[in-house]
Design an enzyme around this catalytic site. Structure first.
Site, mmCIF file in Angstrom:
data_model
loop_
_atom_site.group_PDB
_atom_site.id
_atom_site.type_symbol
_atom_site.label_atom_id
_atom_site.label_comp_id
_atom_site.label_asym_id
_atom_site.label_seq_id
_atom_site.Cartn_x
_atom_site.Cartn_y
_atom_site.Cartn_z
ATOM 1 N N ASP A 1 -15.618 -9.996 10.954
ATOM 2 C CA ASP A 1 -14.495 -9.528 10.125
ATOM 3 C C ASP A 1 -14.590 -8.025 9.869
ATOM 4 O O ASP A 1 -14.219 -7.542 8.801
ATOM 5 C CB ASP A 1 -14.485 -10.312 8.793
ATOM 6 C CG ASP A 1 -13.149 -10.229 8.069
ATOM 7 O OD1 ASP A 1 -12.123 -10.038 8.733
ATOM 8 O OD2 ASP A 1 -13.146 -10.344 6.826
ATOM 9 N N ARG B 1 0.801 -1.230 0.000
ATOM 10 C CA ARG B 1 0.000 0.000 0.000
ATOM 11 C C ARG B 1 0.827 1.270 0.000
ATOM 12 O O ARG B 1 0.281 2.353 0.161
ATOM 13 C CB ARG B 1 -1.012 -0.030 1.148
ATOM 14 C CG ARG B 1 -2.002 -1.168 0.979
ATOM 15 C CD ARG B 1 -3.278 -1.071 1.775
ATOM 16 N NE ARG B 1 -4.181 -2.100 1.288
ATOM 17 C CZ ARG B 1 -4.173 -3.365 1.683
ATOM 18 N NH1 ARG B 1 -3.333 -3.768 2.618
ATOM 19 N NH2 ARG B 1 -4.996 -4.251 1.151
ATOM 20 N N GLY C 1 -2.032 -10.217 8.752
ATOM 21 C CA GLY C 1 -2.081 -11.654 9.047
ATOM 22 C C GLY C 1 -3.273 -12.056 9.901
ATOM 23 O O GLY C 1 -3.288 -13.146 10.470
ATOM 24 N N ASP D 1 -12.922 -5.367 10.227
ATOM 25 C CA ASP D 1 -11.651 -4.657 10.389
ATOM 26 C C ASP D 1 -11.839 -3.161 10.269
ATOM 27 O O ASP D 1 -12.643 -2.704 9.469
ATOM 28 C CB ASP D 1 -10.678 -5.012 9.258
ATOM 29 C CG ASP D 1 -10.286 -6.462 9.221
ATOM 30 O OD1 ASP D 1 -11.169 -7.299 9.056
ATOM 31 O OD2 ASP D 1 -9.091 -6.726 9.339
ATOM 32 N N GLU E 1 -6.003 -13.309 9.412
ATOM 33 C CA GLU E 1 -6.704 -14.563 9.097
ATOM 34 C C GLU E 1 -5.836 -15.778 9.452
ATOM 35 O O GLU E 1 -6.168 -16.915 9.127
ATOM 36 C CB GLU E 1 -7.070 -14.618 7.612
ATOM 37 C CG GLU E 1 -8.364 -13.890 7.279
ATOM 38 C CD GLU E 1 -8.336 -12.413 7.588
ATOM 39 O OE1 GLU E 1 -7.389 -11.737 7.154
ATOM 40 O OE2 GLU E 1 -9.248 -11.935 8.283
#
Ligand code: CU
Length: 688
Positions: free
Chosen positions: A314, A141, A201, A316, A203
């Site tokens: 999830d 990114r 990381g 985030d 997951e």
């Protein structure tokens, strides 16, 4: 978190102490420090433009009156780097003194003449192509710069410093091992002699952290964990006597922001692990899905705000935090904002982490099996995407943002693949608006158990968009003083997954589209003023710079696998004197979830990741006779599976490159399947 001494190795403490003594009197790179403390002008020297991550440039040669004349000044192909289906191109180029630096999804770095696009030097990362712990596309990114060096976080979990003049490696520091589930996908931040880096990381059962390195030597100064150790502050939000917090995720997906006056560094954290199974981790699970502030010099905890308690969706906080100054009720306030996958912008006071506009704890649906939190923080103001799913055929239940689920799939929105994901959110001090890209799609959530094995996926369930469900996006101006929508565009494609935008004092918001179009909008009204077809998925966040008195707008166009856009390896720069016209459009992204392509008759084999399209089944659709056997073989680089949408029915299991599994289809029917690690990867077997 509270006691720095526990986190810092003794040698590093001494080192950083000496280092601080030196730096109180003499900055290591006074020029870069000055540039990133102030408003963005002719150079763009850090990923978010400056320390605020506002992505706001004071350049205004290109404005609302003349932007319609904008044309390509140059377009450069980066020699095929990162141009394949497994990559996304999400980096903003950096520009200083007429030289542009850009990093691709393969962590290769190129220096270009910013006026002509000519390549000056190349750094080929040589990263291991077998890295199996990348969750969501091979991506980098962005870069940081300082002290004559460029800093890049690699997918192999190394942080690398390159000589800005030559591209040669000056130092390389492993922050972790990719084999243990850790990768780096965020752009680092340089300020006052320190390089800050997050880690990914979430997951893979990892422990999130911010790492600070000495920019000159690459020595690690400190690590500040986003998950508490036993007995540390926040450990009371995990079940007592367990070590779940040590693999509970809370990774840092994006570039931090920094307030030099307050001496604080800010970032947001990712999902809890295992993602979809909260049954064994009762409690709020700090500091997952949170905004955090640390002392910039030492990494000591200062405050946190958790956006989602006990995350099982999830959710985030993947977009970079943005610092801004505003006036609310007549009082000047120091704000910080972050746009979540939940669809809300969370706006806080950055001095203490308290809501600036109002965020209320409200009751939410409960499932004792998932140990759901009793309440969730609901920001006052507007969400940028719909927060309830509609029921679809084949499903028993649809719900809203914090609906619960267990083993039977439940449909929800925005879901962990909707809302604002990795895309940055610009802020204009002229309009007072945040510009928020969002993805609109439904996910079917299911929970199943997962055993923790170091370096393997640890998600405890899955979410995937139902076959035939629509996928689109929104682009929204949110008023920073009210958190309400000023204007909103519905977009035909998903744009919150890593696509980007930036804003200027010329009154323009520039943003790319996954169908290759690059647009300029009036920042105040949202009116489209210019559109240009770049020929590749135009997803990365653009930047502005000036060389020899001429303003340029630059964007990397290399596609984004999460947004389904066409990959490429191009960088475009535009100016009012540009002569280049648009290119032929690339294939448009899917707007409906499910497998595509012709139905192959008589085939008995499916190759996964074939033809340089990593996240694919070939053929994606096939017709066979009842009783036939289909052999699934992984020929891609990454681990994949072919897993029945109704997971109980059949599953090849996750296979590494070269592995095969044969499945016999005895009964006629229409069998949809996905890849479990990449649930946007669809296939279909029609059995007659
Ligand atoms: Cu896959």
């Amino acid at each position: 978190m509270r006691r720095l001494g526990q986190q810092v190795i003794a040698a590093a403490t001494t080192l950083s102490f000496l280092f601080l003594m030196v730096h109180t009197t003499l900055a290591a790179d006074p020029e870069i420090d000055r540039l990133i403390r102030g408003p963005v002008g002719k150079d763009w020297v850090t990923n978010g433009g400056n320390l605020t991550n506002q992505r706001y440039s004071t350049l205004k040669q290109i404005d609302t009156t003349n932007v319609a004349q904008l044309k390509g000044a140059w377009m450069t192909r980066l020699k095929g780097s990162g141009a394949a289906g497994k990559y996304s191109f999400e980096a903003s180029p950096l520009v200083k003194d007429g030289i542009m630096y850009v990093v691709t999804g393969n962590d290769d770095v190129f220096a270009l003449n910013a006026k002509t696009g000519t390549i000056i030097w190349e750094y080929w990362s040589g990263i291991d192509q077998r890295i199996s712990t990348v969750c969501c596309g091979w991506v980098n990114r962005g870069l940081a710069m300082g002290e004559g060096l460029l800093f890049s976080g690699q997918l192999d979990a190394n942080l690398v410093a390159l000589n800005m003049k030559t591209g040669e490696v000056v130092w390389k520091t492993p922050l972790e091992k990719w084999e243990n589930g850790y990768t780096i996908t965020s752009a680092p931040l340089y300020y006052d002699g320190i390089v800050y880096s997050g880690i990914s990381g979430g997951e893979f059962g990892v422990r999130g952290r911010l790492t600070a390195l000495d920019a000159k030597s690459g020595a690690i100064l400190w690590r500040s964990y986003t998950l508490p150790g036993l007995g540390e502050r926040g450990s009371e939000t995990w079940p007592p006597g367990t070590d779940h917090s040590t693999r509970g995720g809370a990774t840092i997906w994006n570039t931090p922001a920094l307030d030099p006056d307050l001496g604080l560094v800010y970032f947001a954290t990712g999902n809890c692990g295992p993602d979809y199974d909260g049954s064994m981790r009762e409690g709020d699970n700090l500091y997952c899905a949170s905004m955090m502030a640390l002392k910039a010099k030492t990494g000591e905890y200062v405050w946190h705000f958790q956006q989602v308690h006990h995350d099982i969706w999830d959710y985030d906080a993947a977009s970079p935090v943005v610092l801004f100054d505003t006036v609310i009720d007549g009082k000047p306030r120091k704000g910080i904002a972050q746009a979540g996958r939940t669809g809300w912008v969370y706006i806080l006071d950055r001095t203490d982490g308290k809501p600036l506009i109002g965020i209320d704890e409200k009751p939410v649906p409960q499932d004792p099996r998932q140990k759901t939190a009793k309440t969730q923080p609901i920001p006052r103001g507007d969400a940028v995407v719909p927060q309830c799913a509609e029921l679809l055929p084949g499903y028993e239940k649809a719900g809203c943002i914090f609906e619960t689920f267990w083993e039977t799939p439940v449909l929800m929105q925005p879901s962990g693949i909707g809302g604002t994901n990795w895309s940055p959110v610009p802020y204009s001090p002229d309009t007072g608006y945040f510009y928020v890209p969002g993805t609109v799609r439904t996910s079917a959530f299911t929970r199943f158990g997962d055993k923790y094995v170091q370096g393997l996926r640890y998600t405890g369930g899955s979410q995937s968009a139902p076959i035939g469900s629509p996928m689109s996006g929104t682009f929204t101006a949110i008023d920073g003083t009210t958190n309400k929508i000023a204007w909103q565009h519905k977009t035909p494609y998903r744009i919150g997954g890593g696509g980007g935008s930036s804003v200027t004092a010329g009154g323009l918001v520039f943003r790319g589209e996954p169908d290759g179009n690059f647009l300029a909008l009036d920042a105040k009204t949202g009116k489209e003023l210019w559109r240009f077809q770049t020929g590749f998925g135009a997803d990365a966040p653009p930047v502005f710079y000036e060389v020899d008195g001429e303003q340029y707008v630059a964007i990397a166009t290399g596609g984004n696998q999460l947004q389904g856009s066409a990959y490429g390896d191009a960088v475009w720069a535009f100016s009012l004197k540009g002569q280049l016209g648009p290119l032929w459009p690339p294939p448009a992204p899917q707007t409906v979830a499910g497998p595509t392509g012709p139905i192959a008759a008589g085939a008995d084999a499916v190759r996964i990741g074939a033809n340089n399209i990593e996240y694919s089944f070939a053929p994606a659709r096939m017709r066979i006779k009842a009783g036939s056997t289909v052999t699934f073989t992984n020929v891609g680089d990454l681990p994949h599976s072919a897993t029945s949408m109704d997971r109980g029915k059949w599953d090849t299991g996750v296979m590494v490159k070269g592995q095969s599994k044969a499945i016999t289809f005895a009964q006629p029917g229409n069998y949809y399947y996905i890849c479990l690690p990449h649930p946007w990867q669809y296939g279909q077997v029609i059995v007659e």
